[in-house]
Design a protein around this motif. Structure first.
Motif, PDB file in Angstrom:
ATOM      1  N   PRO A  71       0.901  -1.156   0.161  1.00 54.73           N
ATOM      2  CA  PRO A  71      -0.046  -0.052  -0.075  1.00 54.73           C
ATOM      3  C   PRO A  71       0.773   1.263   0.086  1.00 54.73           C
ATOM      4  O   PRO A  71       1.856   1.103   0.406  1.00 54.73           O
ATOM      5  CB  PRO A  71      -0.680  -0.215   1.226  1.00 54.73           C
ATOM      6  CG  PRO A  71      -0.612  -1.485   1.759  1.00 54.73           C
ATOM      7  CD  PRO A  71       0.649  -2.037   1.313  1.00 54.73           C
ATOM      8  N   LEU A  72       0.514   2.290  -0.483  1.00 54.01           N
ATOM      9  CA  LEU A  72       1.139   3.769  -0.271  1.00 54.01           C
ATOM     10  C   LEU A  72       0.905   4.240   0.919  1.00 54.01           C
ATOM     11  O   LEU A  72      -0.222   4.162   1.307  1.00 54.01           O
ATOM     12  CB  LEU A  72       0.469   4.634  -1.454  1.00 54.01           C
ATOM     13  CG  LEU A  72       0.215   4.035  -2.945  1.00 54.01           C
ATOM     14  CD1 LEU A  72      -0.296   5.209  -3.794  1.00 54.01           C
ATOM     15  CD2 LEU A  72       1.636   3.700  -3.448  1.00 54.01           C
ATOM     16  N   TYR A  73       1.947   4.507   1.628  1.00 56.17           N
ATOM     17  CA  TYR A  73       1.819   4.927   2.973  1.00 56.17           C
ATOM     18  C   TYR A  73       1.220   3.971   3.963  1.00 56.17           C
ATOM     19  O   TYR A  73      -0.023   4.225   4.215  1.00 56.17           O
ATOM     20  CB  TYR A  73       1.246   6.400   3.147  1.00 56.17           C
ATOM     21  CG  TYR A  73       1.615   7.301   1.984  1.00 56.17           C
ATOM     22  CD1 TYR A  73       3.106   8.001   2.383  1.00 56.17           C
ATOM     23  CD2 TYR A  73       1.214   7.949   1.045  1.00 56.17           C
ATOM     24  CE1 TYR A  73       3.568   8.887   1.466  1.00 56.17           C
ATOM     25  CE2 TYR A  73       1.652   8.853   0.114  1.00 56.17           C
ATOM     26  CZ  TYR A  73       2.944   9.291   0.409  1.00 56.17           C
ATOM     27  OH  TYR A  73       3.321  10.332  -0.442  1.00 56.17           O
ATOM     28  N   PRO A  74       1.704   3.018   4.142  1.00 59.33           N
ATOM     29  CA  PRO A  74       0.594   1.455   4.549  1.00 59.33           C
ATOM     30  C   PRO A  74       0.290   1.762   6.017  1.00 59.33           C
ATOM     31  O   PRO A  74      -0.738   1.336   6.284  1.00 59.33           O
ATOM     32  CB  PRO A  74       1.999   0.433   4.503  1.00 59.33           C
ATOM     33  CG  PRO A  74       2.881   0.925   4.308  1.00 59.33           C
ATOM     34  CD  PRO A  74       2.776   2.303   3.606  1.00 59.33           C
ATOM     35  N   TRP A  75       0.968   2.962   6.753  1.00 58.60           N
ATOM     36  CA  TRP A  75       0.406   3.137   8.143  1.00 58.60           C
ATOM     37  C   TRP A  75      -0.821   3.846   8.104  1.00 58.60           C
ATOM     38  O   TRP A  75      -1.470   3.867   9.135  1.00 58.60           O
ATOM     39  CB  TRP A  75       1.388   3.742   8.890  1.00 58.60           C
ATOM     40  CG  TRP A  75       1.933   5.106   8.320  1.00 58.60           C
ATOM     41  CD1 TRP A  75       1.318   6.494   8.472  1.00 58.60           C
ATOM     42  CD2 TRP A  75       2.842   5.309   7.333  1.00 58.60           C
ATOM     43  NE1 TRP A  75       1.943   7.218   7.815  1.00 58.60           N
ATOM     44  CE2 TRP A  75       2.902   6.611   7.098  1.00 58.60           C
ATOM     45  CE3 TRP A  75       3.821   4.521   6.644  1.00 58.60           C
ATOM     46  CZ2 TRP A  75       3.595   7.293   6.020  1.00 58.60           C
ATOM     47  CZ3 TRP A  75       4.538   4.969   5.493  1.00 58.60           C
ATOM     48  CH2 TRP A  75       4.634   6.475   5.407  1.00 58.60           C
TER      49      TRP A  75
END
Ligand code: FAD
Length: 372
Positions: free
Chosen positions: A49-53
């Motif tokens: 994911p993009l920016y997984p957090w």
């Protein structure tokens, strides 16, 4: 009669078909077009994911499992089909991240490799990116996959199997049911019978299930992308800035993505988006302003309110299943999402807890307004 009938041959449908066929079951996969010509073809292929957090823990659970699986899958497909899906384990460099503390806390909690890096590291790692960045977030284990080739390899893998039937150019018009059970699907001029029906129709899943789940919250979200023709080595890793990214391919081509547009099923590209993507590309890699855009395209992501897919039996009709709504992350989530549903279909121990993805629970969340 087939054991399983799969409606939709994107990456989700094809991985379902491959795993079910491995168990010895007879599988038919039906697509209204050719296999893998929609979102799974159009996507960028970042295996994260993009920016997984910034996502729910349910996404992290699926993505983490898949990330461990992709290198092996790519090798297996190459050996089986001779087609290389080009898994590149280069890492992901995210410039100018506003919520770095959240990223570090997420990485610690979920044991994901992620660090904060400074200027020296940034420019030793990628020499050609824009020269004014002091700090970045670095995820060394994130890779990318050349998704059109992944699609070709999966299709070839299915063609090589005696227990898989592929029907292309066949549109499913509805689900055929009897006594509270799905017994097959209806097409323009036939009924295809099956023991179990699985809807993996991406952004079109709501259309396929319209008589059964009229309020399924899966909708098309258009994404436009560009590719530049470049020599290998201009950039070697996925680099992100302000939500946009560049993705290198083995032959030097560089993909740039992507827009996020709620425009229904309209698959037109626009000149405004092209100019905007070119500006983003040059803000990451200034040398791209001297190179030509080779191609500009778009795809329709299967958007769901918080990106958590619907995986499991459809409430109200037995033997009907869904695996859809993977939104921006269908390529990275696909191995785990498909394995999880295959576990349910084959009576196996699940790879992770299936509960949070069950359609009944997800639809209840939608009703309660819990989804974001
Ligand atoms: C621009 C863009 C960039 C992306 N980048 C990434 C990324 O970097 N990483 C990542 O993980 N994900 C990415 N994604 C998201 C990812 O591509 C999708 O989540 C994923 O491909 C969804 O797969 P799917 O199989 O569910 O859908 P699709 O690939 O859309 O497949 C659905 C299939 O169902 C078929 N179908 C539909 N209706 C019917 C019917 N009635 N009868 C028969 N067949 C039917 C369609 O023809 C299609 O082949 C991106 C998407 C886009 C658009």
């Amino acid at each position: 009669m087939n054991d399983f009938l799969i409606v939709g041959g994107g990456v989700i449908g094809m991985m379902m078909a491959r795993t079910l066929s491995d168990s010895g079951a007879d599988v038919t996969i039906v697509d209204k077009n050719e296999l893998c010509r929609e979102s799974s073809w159009a996507g960028g292929g970042i295996v994260s994911p993009l920016y997984p957090w910034r996502y729910r823990a349910e996404i992290t659970a699926l993505a983490s499992w898949s990330q461990g699986f992709y290198p092996k899958l790519a090798q297996e497909l190459l050996a089986e089909t001779g087609i290389d899906p080009e898994f590149r384990p280069g890492g992901l460099l995210m410039l100018r991240v506003a919520d770095e503390e959240d990223a570090l806390a997420w990485a610690e909690k979920h044991h994901r490799p992620l660090t904060r890096v400074g200027k020296d590291f940034i420019y030793q790692t990628e020499t050609n990116i824009v020269p004014d960045k002091e700090q970045a977030i670095w995820m060394p284990e994130v890779g990318s996959i050349r998704n059109p080739r992944l699609g070709k390899a999966l299709k070839r893998s299915l063609e090589l199997r005696d227990n898989v039937r592929i029907l292309e150019g066949v549109e499913v018009k509805g689900i055929r049911e009897m006594d509270g059970h799905a017994i097959g699907v209806e097409t323009a001029n036939s009924v295809l019978s099956a023991g179990k029906v699985i809807v993996t129709s991406g952004a079109w899943s709501g259309q396929v299930l319209k008589g059964i789940l009229p309020d399924l919250p899966v909708q098309p979200v258009r994404g436009q992308m560009l590719v530049y023709k470049a020599e290998p080595g201009l950039v070697d890793r996925v680099v992100m800035l302000d939500g946009r990214y560049v993705i290198p391919r083995n032959d030097g081509r560089i993909l740039v993505g992507s827009t996020l547009e709620y425009a229904g099923f309209d698959k037109q590209t626009t000149e405004e988006a092209k100019a905007d993507l070119m500006a983003s590309a040059e803000s990451i890699l200034p040398a791209l302003k001297d190179l030509a855009v080779e191609h500009h395209w778009c795809g329709l992501r299967p958007g769901s309110p918080d990106g958590v897919p619907f995986i499991g039996e459809v409430p109200g009709l037995k033997k009907l299943y869904i695996n859809a709504g993977h939104f921006r992350n269908g390529l990275v989530l696909a191995p785990a999402a498909t394995q999880l549903l295959c576990n349910q279909l084959l009576g196996q121990e699940p790879i992770i807890d299936p509960e949070p993805y069950l359609p009944e629970k997800r639809l209840q969340e939608a009703d309660d307004g819990v989804m974001i």
